[in-house]
Design a protein around this motif. Structure first.
Motif, PDB file in Angstrom:
ATOM      1  N   LEU A  94     -28.448 -64.150  19.761  1.00  0.00           N
ATOM      2  CA  LEU A  94     -28.646 -65.508  20.266  1.00  0.00           C
ATOM      3  C   LEU A  94     -27.492 -66.420  19.875  1.00  0.00           C
ATOM      4  O   LEU A  94     -27.054 -67.260  20.670  1.00  0.00           O
ATOM      5  N   LEU A  95     -27.024 -66.288  18.649  1.00  0.00           N
ATOM      6  CA  LEU A  95     -25.904 -67.119  18.208  1.00  0.00           C
ATOM      7  C   LEU A  95     -24.643 -66.830  19.014  1.00  0.00           C
ATOM      8  O   LEU A  95     -23.897 -67.755  19.374  1.00  0.00           O
ATOM      9  N   ARG A  96     -24.391 -65.561  19.309  1.00  0.00           N
ATOM     10  CA  ARG A  96     -23.226 -65.227  20.135  1.00  0.00           C
ATOM     11  C   ARG A  96     -23.354 -65.835  21.532  1.00  0.00           C
ATOM     12  O   ARG A  96     -22.384 -66.390  22.072  1.00  0.00           O
ATOM     13  N   GLY A 131     -24.029 -67.725   9.724  1.00  0.00           N
ATOM     14  CA  GLY A 131     -23.493 -67.595  11.067  1.00  0.00           C
ATOM     15  C   GLY A 131     -22.607 -68.741  11.508  1.00  0.00           C
ATOM     16  O   GLY A 131     -22.007 -68.698  12.568  1.00  0.00           O
ATOM     17  N   ARG A 132     -22.582 -69.808  10.764  1.00  0.00           N
ATOM     18  CA  ARG A 132     -21.643 -70.927  10.917  1.00  0.00           C
ATOM     19  C   ARG A 132     -21.892 -71.820  12.145  1.00  0.00           C
ATOM     20  O   ARG A 132     -21.649 -73.024  12.092  1.00  0.00           O
ATOM     21  N   LEU A 133     -22.382 -71.303  13.269  1.00  0.00           N
ATOM     22  CA  LEU A 133     -22.444 -72.106  14.495  1.00  0.00           C
ATOM     23  C   LEU A 133     -23.305 -73.342  14.326  1.00  0.00           C
ATOM     24  O   LEU A 133     -22.920 -74.444  14.728  1.00  0.00           O
ATOM     25  N   TRP A 134     -24.492 -73.187  13.732  1.00  0.00           N
ATOM     26  CA  TRP A 134     -25.410 -74.327  13.634  1.00  0.00           C
ATOM     27  C   TRP A 134     -24.817 -75.427  12.765  1.00  0.00           C
ATOM     28  O   TRP A 134     -24.854 -76.599  13.125  1.00  0.00           O
ATOM     29  N   ARG A 184     -22.582 -73.785  -0.170  1.00  0.00           N
ATOM     30  CA  ARG A 184     -22.386 -73.115  -1.452  1.00  0.00           C
ATOM     31  C   ARG A 184     -22.402 -71.595  -1.304  1.00  0.00           C
ATOM     32  O   ARG A 184     -22.820 -71.053  -0.280  1.00  0.00           O
ATOM     33  N   THR A 185     -21.980 -70.919  -2.339  1.00  0.00           N
ATOM     34  CA  THR A 185     -21.914 -69.460  -2.330  1.00  0.00           C
ATOM     35  C   THR A 185     -23.274 -68.850  -2.026  1.00  0.00           C
ATOM     36  O   THR A 185     -23.384 -67.900  -1.246  1.00  0.00           O
ATOM     37  N   THR A 186     -24.297 -69.376  -2.646  1.00  0.00           N
ATOM     38  CA  THR A 186     -25.662 -68.915  -2.395  1.00  0.00           C
ATOM     39  C   THR A 186     -26.423 -70.020  -1.697  1.00  0.00           C
ATOM     40  O   THR A 186     -26.607 -71.104  -2.259  1.00  0.00           O
ATOM     41  N   SER A 187     -26.848 -69.752  -0.469  1.00  0.00           N
ATOM     42  CA  SER A 187     -27.552 -70.780   0.312  1.00  0.00           C
ATOM     43  C   SER A 187     -28.966 -70.350   0.635  1.00  0.00           C
ATOM     44  O   SER A 187     -29.575 -70.848   1.573  1.00  0.00           O
ATOM     45  N   ILE A 188     -29.498 -69.424  -0.157  1.00  0.00           N
ATOM     46  CA  ILE A 188     -30.828 -68.896   0.105  1.00  0.00           C
ATOM     47  C   ILE A 188     -31.905 -69.959  -0.084  1.00  0.00           C
ATOM     48  O   ILE A 188     -32.989 -69.870   0.455  1.00  0.00           O
ATOM     49  N   GLY A 189     -31.590 -71.008  -0.870  1.00  0.00           N
ATOM     50  CA  GLY A 189     -32.450 -72.177  -0.869  1.00  0.00           C
ATOM     51  C   GLY A 189     -33.370 -72.338  -2.055  1.00  0.00           C
ATOM     52  O   GLY A 189     -32.973 -72.175  -3.213  1.00  0.00           O
ATOM     53  N   ALA A 190     -34.645 -72.674  -1.735  1.00  0.00           N
ATOM     54  CA  ALA A 190     -35.561 -73.151  -2.759  1.00  0.00           C
ATOM     55  C   ALA A 190     -35.835 -72.131  -3.845  1.00  0.00           C
ATOM     56  O   ALA A 190     -35.971 -72.486  -5.022  1.00  0.00           O
ATOM     57  N   VAL A 219     -18.873 -74.059  -4.398  1.00  0.00           N
ATOM     58  CA  VAL A 219     -18.687 -74.261  -2.959  1.00  0.00           C
ATOM     59  C   VAL A 219     -17.982 -73.042  -2.351  1.00  0.00           C
ATOM     60  O   VAL A 219     -16.948 -72.591  -2.855  1.00  0.00           O
ATOM     61  N   ARG A 220     -18.547 -72.520  -1.253  1.00  0.00           N
ATOM     62  CA  ARG A 220     -17.950 -71.389  -0.549  1.00  0.00           C
ATOM     63  C   ARG A 220     -17.020 -71.852   0.575  1.00  0.00           C
ATOM     64  O   ARG A 220     -15.958 -71.299   0.794  1.00  0.00           O
ATOM     65  N   GLU A 221     -17.456 -72.866   1.317  1.00  0.00           N
ATOM     66  CA  GLU A 221     -16.658 -73.380   2.419  1.00  0.00           C
ATOM     67  C   GLU A 221     -17.074 -74.808   2.728  1.00  0.00           C
ATOM     68  O   GLU A 221     -18.167 -75.251   2.349  1.00  0.00           O
ATOM     69  N   THR A 222     -16.203 -75.515   3.414  1.00  0.00           N
ATOM     70  CA  THR A 222     -16.499 -76.852   3.894  1.00  0.00           C
ATOM     71  C   THR A 222     -16.385 -76.849   5.415  1.00  0.00           C
ATOM     72  O   THR A 222     -15.351 -76.450   5.970  1.00  0.00           O
ATOM     73  N   VAL A 223     -17.447 -77.244   6.079  1.00  0.00           N
ATOM     74  CA  VAL A 223     -17.473 -77.304   7.543  1.00  0.00           C
ATOM     75  C   VAL A 223     -16.934 -78.662   7.972  1.00  0.00           C
ATOM     76  O   VAL A 223     -17.469 -79.702   7.568  1.00  0.00           O
ATOM     77  N   VAL A 224     -15.895 -78.663   8.785  1.00  0.00           N
ATOM     78  CA  VAL A 224     -15.193 -79.885   9.172  1.00  0.00           C
ATOM     79  C   VAL A 224     -15.440 -80.157  10.652  1.00  0.00           C
ATOM     80  O   VAL A 224     -15.351 -79.232  11.479  1.00  0.00           O
TER      81      VAL A 224
END
Length: 492
Positions: free
Chosen positions: A318-320, A404-407, A422-428, A451-456
């Motif tokens: 779906l993301l693709r 997946g980055r798109l959202w 962040r490196t781990t985004s699994i959450g709660a 921090v793993r990446e910054t979305v610009v």
């Protein structure tokens, strides 16, 4: 470094998640148990609390099997605010009523608002009464199920129910309590007895602690049932969105956490009390903190619905397809109000709208429209936060939807905001593990989870989305009368 591994478990809307985390923050193991909520009537969303404990035990046994390292503490969190009422022996009297996605208490909201006064409620409790207010749902049980309410003696939420079963302690964290409007005084940081005695005079409201405080230790019986070591500490815990914010270090003044999950949640940390009719003002998970929060009723729930409806094999496909659809979803525009909408509309009778459909539109276009609809909702909430004095300096994204980055890219393009991932985004569940680790030693989220990446934002896409956002804002008032009439028919 702390001496032992820790476990974090979160009870969510569509699944329970558990993690085993090493002393340095490394994610060693994770496990998931999917479940479904019950919808016994229009606007009613419930869950059997037995599921929470059963899945907790199952997750822990999996996480600690086959030579896992010793566990030194346990962290818990869960969806909320929920209303689980039990008798004096802790036997649940009915399924738990869930948070703002459950919209049953409209009559009680109106009655209590008229009785106490909208401005007085907001001044004392931080937020007005809405579908998010657990106190109004307690009043619903009193009105609609008086035989149940007559036997009710205790109030639990998912995290506090796990604490009770693990330690025997009857406690609730301050943040969760601050979402039981109108029962909690956010200035005094205590239960507000005059209103509590009117709404639930026979309930023994739980003693209050902060999320990171130890609630107690694992009992011998809980150890036998779960395989955890007896005597290790268990944190008091909190609502899942606040645990997610802690997991990525988003609890300093100016921070905004975006939680990409079944629902989209926003938590902004502010220096002083800010209130607004279209947002929730709460005390934070940590002592001395305050938040201004917003939440959409659906986000990942819509994408999951589309996956099932269209027979897509998995989200990656779906993301693709959504990525190939391109900015604007080939002229589709969605209102994501499939379960009403929470902030900033506060309209439980809102419904989803998909505008611009043609026979040439594809599954990828539909999925792209859903992702963009969530992004528009985030922007709407950000504008509401800033309109009342919020000062957003940093945005941190967390949750399964960050994969997946798109959202996240679409949200940054729509809002014009950079987002840290962040490196781990699994959450709660990871946030619960962090709280557990902090019981054992000096641990920070920045060290554990960098921090793993910054979305610009992409300037070209942002310019196109600015025009589409205007159409999104126009679509709700243009269709509100129609969808309200349809909502009325659905409730017959």
């Amino acid at each position: 470094m702390i001496p032992h591994a820790v476990i974090g478990v979160d009870i969510g809307t569509s699944s329970s998640k558990g993690v085993l985390v090493g002393p340095d923050g490394t994610l060693l193991r994770s496990a998931v148990r999917e479940h479904a909520v019950d919808r016994p009537a229009p606007g009613h969303v419930e869950m059997d609390a037995a599921v929470w404990w059963e899945e907790f035990g199952s997750l822990v046994r999996e996480l600690t099997a086959d030579g896992a390292p010793p566990v030194g503490a346990v962290g818990v969190s869960g969806m909320g605010p929920c209303v689980l009422l039990t008798d004096a022996d802790d036997v649940p009297l009915r399924p738990a009523i869930l948070y703002g996605v459950d919209t049953r208490a409209t009559e009680q909201i109106t009655r209590l608002t008229d009785r106490f006064g909208e401005e007085e409620i907001r001044a004392r409790c931080g937020s007005g009464l809405s579908s998010q207010a657990a106190g109004a749902k307690i009043a619903w049980v009193a009105d609609e199920e008086p035989e149940v309410f007559a036997r009710a003696r205790r109030l639990y939420m998912p995290s506090s129910w796990l604490v009770r079963r693990l330690t025997g302690a009857y406690v609730l964290d301050h943040h969760s309590a601050s979402q039981t409007t109108p029962l909690y005084d956010t200035t005094a940081r205590t239960w507000y007895a005059p209103w509590a005695e009117l709404i639930c005079p026979d309930l023994e409201l739980p003693p209050l602690r902060w999320s990171g405080e130890a609630a107690g230790t694992v009992t011998a019986e809980a150890a036998r049932l779960t395989g955890l070591p007896a005597g290790i500490p268990v944190v008091t815990g909190t609502v899942d969105a606040w645990a997610e914010a802690l997991s990525v270090g988003a609890h300093s003044v100016g921070d905004l956490m975006l939680m990409y999950g079944t629902t989209m949640f926003l938590v902004h940390t502010v220096p002083d009390l800010l209130t607004a009719p279209a947002l929730w003002s709460t005390v934070g998970a940590l002592p001395g903190t305050r938040n201004l929060a917003g939440g959409m009723a659906t986000s990942g729930a819509v994408t999951g619905w589309l996956r099932d409806l269209t027979g897509a094999p998995d989200y990656a496909d779906l993301l693709r397809e959504a990525d190939a659809s391109g900015t604007g979803a080939n002229g589709l525009l969605m209102l994501p109000y499939f379960a009403g909408e929470r902030t900033p509309l506060m309209d439980p009778e809102a419904r989803g709208v998909l505008a611009g459909l043609t026979l040439s539109h594809t599954r990828g276009d539909l999925y792209r429209a859903a992702l963009e609809a969530t992004a528009y909702g985030v922007r709407h909430n950000i504008e509401a936060i800033e309109a009342v004095g919020g000062d957003i300096r940093r945005v941190v994204a967390v949750g399964g939807g960050t994969q997946g980055r798109l959202w996240t890219q679409i949200v940054s393009d729509v809002t014009g905001r950079e987002q840290e991932v962040r490196t781990t985004s699994i959450g709660a569940s990871y946030g619960g593990a962090l709280l557990a680790a902090q019981l054992l030693g000096d641990v920070s989220a920045d060290d554990w989870n960098p921090v793993r990446e910054t979305v610009v934002p992409d300037p070209e896409a942002a310019a196109e989305y600015a025009e589409l956002y205007g159409l999104y804002r126009d679509l709700y008032p243009a269709t509100a009368d129609v969808v309200h009439a349809l909502a009325a028919r659905q409730s017959r």
